[in-house]
Design an enzyme around this catalytic site. Structure first.
Site: not given
Ligand SMILES: Cc1ncc(COP(=O)(O)O)c(C=O)c1O
Ligand SMILES: Cc1ncc(COP(=O)(O)O)c(C=O)c1O
Lengths: 402, 402
Positions: B229
């Site tokens: 990110k």
């Molecule tokens: C659109 C979206 N929602 C949710 C997530 C979930 O975040 P994480 O990977 O930190 O659990 C991500 C990223 O991976 C994402 O791109």
């Protein structure tokens, strides 16, 4: 009347000050306030964490996660270890992987950290509380057997609770404060009832029973590397198992169930993002190197507590059960029954003197969200709660180098 | 016949090599292979993480967690921020906190990372897929309105899906690749249908719509600090809200629902262990300081891609919608319809040349575990999937200092 009314408080005051004196003596070399449990890091942890930051490999794709898994697997003597974000998520994933389904019941002790029951709830299942034994502080095999004889029945090759109609799927014994449960009796019992054995070994990394490590007795087991545990990754956990297929599924389920592919994003079941980040694993690699040293230091501290309390009347330090070598994660002072009313006064006095002692966890069947759950009689759990106090247990308090 | 059969491959080959040439030009200063997205850390991150390790404050009780929450809240311009282990758990907790209950339906786009739908499943609810629009790459308000008119009805002041009988409780729009959804239209629509607006802002930290930041439009919003990110904590996430009571409950639910007490362990609901460890928060504190710089660098890289693709025919770089300033988390190349069959050949060629491009996520309604979920017609989602490719988008690729 007047005399005995005065004698009461005098005896109490004398009891309280003798305890404080003993704890003060055991911790004589420590600066006040003394925390319940604190981690300590050295040059090795610095080096590994810095390597992570310098190379930019901080997230789950990094190589320290695999290395940490290998190191812990080898330290415990178990074929597979899957690193996750903490002990609670490890337990949740383990329950799902063991086939616990919404509406099932899972047997847990009432004397444990709330996470054991929460993980069962997270899987949509219902905790079913069974009593503990003063022999180990863990689940009582005799009470478990008696209770299952009363409430359970087999139907279609599965065990059901006759009173609730729900399937009883698994048992999660906890090695409380590092002390192994009665392994052979529990194993025999779970085999007899055909229940799955999931070991909550979050507090018992480094503990053994007849030379075999906690974390190797269940079909699967979980560890925690929370900041207060014997080794820490900040926050972290692990799923252990000897079952190859289970290990593969554990890895898949905890990494969003993504199918390996050079670029495509395909997932074949509802997965979780439970994978431990690399920066936490790097810290863990440094920590696990000194696990034997930590266990030795913690056992030395336990011996010291036992020595100073040998001449104190009205309370004793809990000793590991026969056959076990405990990591003594948290040392426990057990008050004699006649002094059980003094627990809170004692905690106040210890805190006032810079000693961060604490009572046992409130037995889970007494918490509002678990008060209606199925349960066996729990007299020992309630007795333990009124009479146990945990004393500061950081490894470096023993004065040993670490 | 013979001529056109030869012309086909020739046109394709020419198309593929013109794309490769353009991407190579845009990334001319980068060493091969070029990753899709990589973090970079500096002296500040080293310093903060080392402070954590040196003081022993690596777990969730440390002060960097609070500091990181304050820094992100102030960067976004939102009153409350609650740090958790990742974006998926942030979304799960947000759904529970917004009152999504097992058996409810939650509307999500089909074009998003699988975590958006997984979090809905983790809450025991059912994802209900609605189409996306080429205007924003996010949820299409027009399609949503048409679909709700067809399938929903109000009963007892709540919205139900007439086809499944389930309550529709909330909508989770995603600002895909950093590009804000059509905020005013969605807000008006959700107010009309009385649906809760939970913003999946995991990809859009630093993006704004008419000067207002993504993460401030829903009743609550979630961020991700995964390694890929715009800023990272290794793994991490955050729940944002302006609602004081919701923020208090978020903090409670994600920290085992423990009631504050000097020593007692009492918990008043089934909580989660979702709190971010301090060591990850320390890394985040260093990262958030350079968010403006990161956004500028990523916007510069997007401009560079647009420039080099201006003279390439058959494909274009996706541009932020009018009124928006996107963080351009991932740059997207959109192939003209006539070249949609070339997507995989293009991916292979880019990979063979050390450029780690990737296709869109497989639309979620095409994954096995979500194929039976309720859904609106999804023609745009399927069209997008065949024609979009994400290009390497690390901020330092723009050549700007960061
Ligand atoms: C659109 C979206 N929602 C949710 C997530 C979930 O975040 P994480 O990977 O930190 O659990 C991500 C990223 O991976 C994402 O791109
Ligand atoms: C008995 C027990 N089970 C489960 C857990 C959960 O581990 P974690 O805090 O890493 O989620 C802990 C530790 O906190 C514990 O002591």
């Amino acid at each position: 009347m007047a005399i005995s009314a005065q004698a009461g408080p005098a005896v109490e005051a004398c009891f309280l000050s003798s305890i404080l004196e003993a704890v003060d003596l055991a911790l004589s070399s420590a600066k006040r306030p003394v925390a319940l449990h604190e981690p300590r890091f050295g040059a090795r942890e610095r080096e590994l964490v810095m390597d992570c930051v310098d190379t930019g490999w901080v997230s789950s794709a990094g190589r320290y996660v695999t290395l940490f898994e290998e190191m812990v697997a080898s330290a415990v003597g178990v074929p597979h270890a899957v690193a996750v974000v903490n002990g609670t998520t490890a337990l949740h994933a383990a329950l799902v992987l063991e086939g616990v389904r919404p509406g099932d019941e899972v047997i847990v002790p009432s004397i444990t950290f709330v996470a054991t029951a929460n993980a069962v709830s997270h899987a949509g299942a219902v905790p079913h509380f069974v009593d503990s034994t003063w022999m180990t502080m863990g689940l009582d095999p005799v009470a478990l057997d008696e209770h299952l004889q009363q409430v359970s029945e087999r139907r279609d090759g599965q065990l059901f609770n006759r009173q609730t109609g729900r399937r009883i799927r698994a048992v999660v014994p906890v090695h409380v404060f590092g002390h192994p449960v009665d392994v052979p009796q529990l194993q025999a019992l779970l085999a007899k009832y055909d229940l799955i054995f999931i070991e909550d070994a979050t507090e018992s990394l480094g503990s053994t029973w007849k030379g075999q490590a906690c974390g190797t007795f269940g079909h699967s087991a979980v560890l925690s590397f929370n900041g207060n545990k014997i080794i820490t990754t900040g926050g972290g956990g692990m799923i252990l198992t000897a079952d190859d297929q289970y290990a593969r599924r554990a890895r898949h389920l905890t990494t969003t169930a993504k199918i390996a592919h050079q670029w495509a994003f395909e997932h074949d079941e509802v997965g979780y993002n439970y994978r431990l980040p690399n920066i936490n694993a790097a810290l863990g690699c440094g920590q696990v190197e000194r696990l034997p040293e930590m266990v030795a230091a913690k056992r030395a501290l336990a011996t010291r507590y036992m020595q100073v309390f040998e001449n104190v009347s009205g309370a004793r330090i809990f000793r590991e059960p026969g056959g076990a070598a405990s990591n003594y994660w948290l040392n426990t002072l057990v008050l004699d029954r006649e002094f059980s009313d003094e627990r809170d006064a004692l905690l106040s006095m210890l805190h006032a003197n810079g000693i961060q002692a604490r009572p046992l966890w409130t037995p889970l069947h007494l918490l509002p969200m678990y008060s209606d759950c199925p349960r066996a009689p729990l007299p020992v759990a309630e007795d333990m709660f009124t009479r146990c106090i945990n004393l500061p247990s950081s490894p470096f308090l023993s004065g040993e180098r670490n």
